[in-house]
Design an enzyme around this catalytic site. Structure first.
Site, PDB file in Angstrom:
ATOM      1  NE  ARG A  48      -3.201   2.843   2.460  1.00  0.00           N
ATOM      2  CZ  ARG A  48      -3.471   3.604   3.369  1.00  0.00           C
ATOM      3  NH1 ARG A  48      -3.023   3.043   4.759  1.00  0.00           N
ATOM      4  NH2 ARG A  48      -3.635   4.882   3.135  1.00  0.00           N
ATOM      5  CG  HIS A  81      -1.194   9.184   3.961  1.00  0.00           C
ATOM      6  ND1 HIS A  81      -1.551   8.164   3.456  1.00  0.00           N
ATOM      7  CD2 HIS A  81      -0.688   9.040   4.983  1.00  0.00           C
ATOM      8  CE1 HIS A  81      -1.348   7.431   5.046  1.00  0.00           C
ATOM      9  NE2 HIS A  81      -0.984   8.970   5.944  1.00  0.00           N
ATOM     10  CD  GLU A  90      -4.973   7.291   9.816  1.00  0.00           C
ATOM     11  OE1 GLU A  90      -4.647   8.471  10.535  1.00  0.00           O
ATOM     12  OE2 GLU A  90      -4.079   6.818  10.252  1.00  0.00           O
ATOM     13  CG  ASN A 134      -4.881   3.192   8.611  1.00  0.00           C
ATOM     14  OD1 ASN A 134      -5.201   2.626   7.810  1.00  0.00           O
ATOM     15  ND2 ASN A 134      -4.860   4.804   7.681  1.00  0.00           N
ATOM     16  CE1 TYR A 179      -0.238   3.049  13.357  1.00  0.00           C
ATOM     17  CE2 TYR A 179      -1.938   3.252  12.288  1.00  0.00           C
ATOM     18  CZ  TYR A 179      -1.115   2.948  12.475  1.00  0.00           C
ATOM     19  OH  TYR A 179      -0.093   3.637  11.217  1.00  0.00           O
ATOM     20  CD  GLU A 190      -1.448   3.834   7.976  1.00  0.00           C
ATOM     21  OE1 GLU A 190      -1.607   4.372   9.343  1.00  0.00           O
ATOM     22  OE2 GLU A 190      -1.965   4.874   7.051  1.00  0.00           O
TER      23      GLU A 190
END
Ligand code: GBH
Length: 504
Positions: free
Chosen positions: A98, A141, A186, A328, A330, A396
């Site tokens: 990616r 991005h 995002e 994504n 985290y 991610e």
């Protein structure tokens, strides 16, 4: 003495695996890695590339506010060393890459094609495919052309037309070979951090979250227009998929007296503002958000709501405008209700929710990154039940450590536990198709400069050749992709303390 300690350690770690479970991945599950243009490419003013808002932010003098005043002018120099990135992917046994395209490389201010920019990505894509690596391409991005920021950027509704021209060029130029496109990375981050409280480019403060709200609105419309354009103009010939990348943690009740409703509000305001318009049956913004912002706008004496409305056609255009969700993930957090007060942090202002982290959770070099694999598991199941089980890529997921940490045991643990959480969610029926870990190589970590490293390969910025040195996690990933299993204990995954529900 040392030997005895070592022996005890070995014994303890052997014990800890007694309850370990083996988590498996279906053969179709894809393992890959991710990067983004500004964070790795360098060559910021080469071959006709125009400045983006991140070039502006990092070149601002005397201090650009980025950690140590650093920039992405060179970063991993992937504009020159893309072959090293491909080598790194191959060496880690990864079959998907990616990466993102820099809008500033491929179009001029007059909206004409900059062929040298197209050539760079053509070479990268061709070389990846020649090595059996599937390209997954992000269109945006965070590196908006500065000339578009100068007319208001994402806060100006005209941006939708510019984005459509850009998306058209990307689909036309690369869609014969690229079959997975992500429109945006995002939006909650670049809209809120960039337009509410000046933490990211373009570093704008706006009163009452108005900038972030307008940004989100125009991003959603741009996304839907690009999706529809692909369906009408390219799908028949190219047969690819178009999705959007959204990030969120999962929210947990801060203590026994926090109503479940607070958890739902937290998720809806952060994540639902994008997922509800695109993935829900009803479409449009979440009702809880519509009601809250309408009502608060009125309470403030405003004659119209700070949250714009979509027309009926726009609601339809947005509904179902993604073939997959790129997620994504985290970290996660605890939430609790707060009451409306215009003087507090605008993120929580409208939702009436605030958050905190459990100090017992393990934390990365990045102060916001707590290890909560359970959050990924719960989130995937929340998405499955809420949105009729869409296809999901984990686009991610990763851990940061200090520069040049090669023995990255913490990253290995983080990957192991999150992969276990994913495998468990797949067993529950979640359609998770693959993962691209963040990140392939150490890179420019936005406002943190190069102080927080996410790569599975280390880069020494003093090395003009920017050699990619494998961290320990590369051999770990190779083992995982070969065996298609990871080992973990349930206790390691489920780290959220039980906060007792009040009698309901
Ligand atoms: C992703 O953002 C990005 O897509 C990627 O470019 C980036 O390199 C990677 O993650 C690692 O950060 O300081 O408490 O306000 C992740 C989401 C949102 C996490 C902003 C850090 C700041 C938290 N990021 N957040 S705080």
């Amino acid at each position: 003495m040392g030997n005895i300690k070592f022996g005890v350690l070995l014994f303890l770690s052997a014990c800890s695996f007694i309850n370990a479970e083996t988590f498996t991945f279906p053969n179709s599950f894809i393992f890959g890695a991710a990067t983004a243009s500004y964070q790795i490419e360098g060559a910021w003013n080469v071959d006709g590339k125009l400045p983006s808002i991140w070039d502006t932010a990092t070149h601002r003098q005397p201090s650009n506010d980025v950690f140590d005043g650093l920039t992405g002018d060179e970063a991993a120099l992937s504009y020159y060393y893309w072959q090293k990135d491909i080598e790194a992917l191959k060496n880690a046994n990864l079959t998907m890459y990616r990466f993102s395209i820099a809008w500033t490389r491929v179009l001029t201010k007059n909206q004409q094609v900059n062929q040298k920019g197209i050539d760079y990505y053509n070479t990268l894509i061709n070389d990846l495919i020649a090595e059996g690596i599937t390209p997954m391409v992000t269109l945006y991005h965070w590196d908006l052309p500065q000339y578009l920021q100068d007319i208001g950027g994402w806060m100006n509704s005209e941006i939708v037309k510019y984005y459509e021209v850009y998306a058209d060029l990307v689909f036309k130029s690369f869609g014969d070979r690229v079959k997975i496109f992500i429109t945006f990375n995002e939006p909650s981050v670049f809209c809120d951090h960039g337009h509410n409280y000046a933490e990211h480019a373009p570093h704008i403060w706006t009163y009452d979250s108005v900038g972030g709200i307008l940004c989100s609105h125009h991003v959603l419309l741009s996304h839907a227009r690009a999706y529809r354009l692909y369906q009408e103009k390219y799908l028949a010939a190219q047969n690819g998929k178009v999705g959007i990348c959204l990030n969120t943690g999962f929210s947990y009740r801060g203590n026994g007296s926090v109503p479940q409703d607070t958890v739902e509000r937290a998720i809806q305001f952060y994540f639902g503002r994008y997922t509800n318009p695109i993935f829900s049956e009803t479409g449009d913004y979440p009702q809880v958000m519509r009601d809250a912002i309408d009502q608060k706008s009125k309470q403030q004496g405003r004659s119209f709501s700070r949250l714009p409305t979509f027309t009926a056609e726009e609601v339809q255009m947005l509904k179902g405008s993604a073939d997959f969700l790129a997620l994504n993930y985290y970290s996660s957090g605890m939430v609790y209700p707060i009451s409306f007060d215009p003087t507090i942090d605008p993120v929580h202002h409208d939702s009436e929710v605030a958050g905190f982290s459990d100090p017992d959770w393990k934390v990365a070099r990045s102060s916001w990154l707590y290890q909560v694999p359970q959050g990924l598991y719960d989130l995937l199941n929340w998405i499955r039940t809420k949105y009729n089980n869409p296809d999901v890529y984990i686009s991610e997921n990763g851990w940061s450590d200090a520069p040049l940490t090669i023995e990255d045991h913490d990253r290995i643990e983080y990957m192991r536990l999150h992969l276990a959480a994913i495998s468990k969610a797949i067993t529950d029926g979640c359609n998770v198709l693959g993962i691209t870990v963040w990140s392939l190589v150490d890179n420019f970590e936005w406002m943190r400069g190069y102080d927080e490293r996410f790569g599975i390969y280390a880069i020494d910025l003093n090395d003009p050749d920017r050699n990619r040195t494998p961290k320990k996690s590369v051999s770990y990933l190779r083992n995982v992709t070969n065996s298609r299993t990871v080992e973990a204990e349930n206790d390691e995954i489920f780290v959220v303390k039980v906060y007792p529900m009040p009698a309901e």
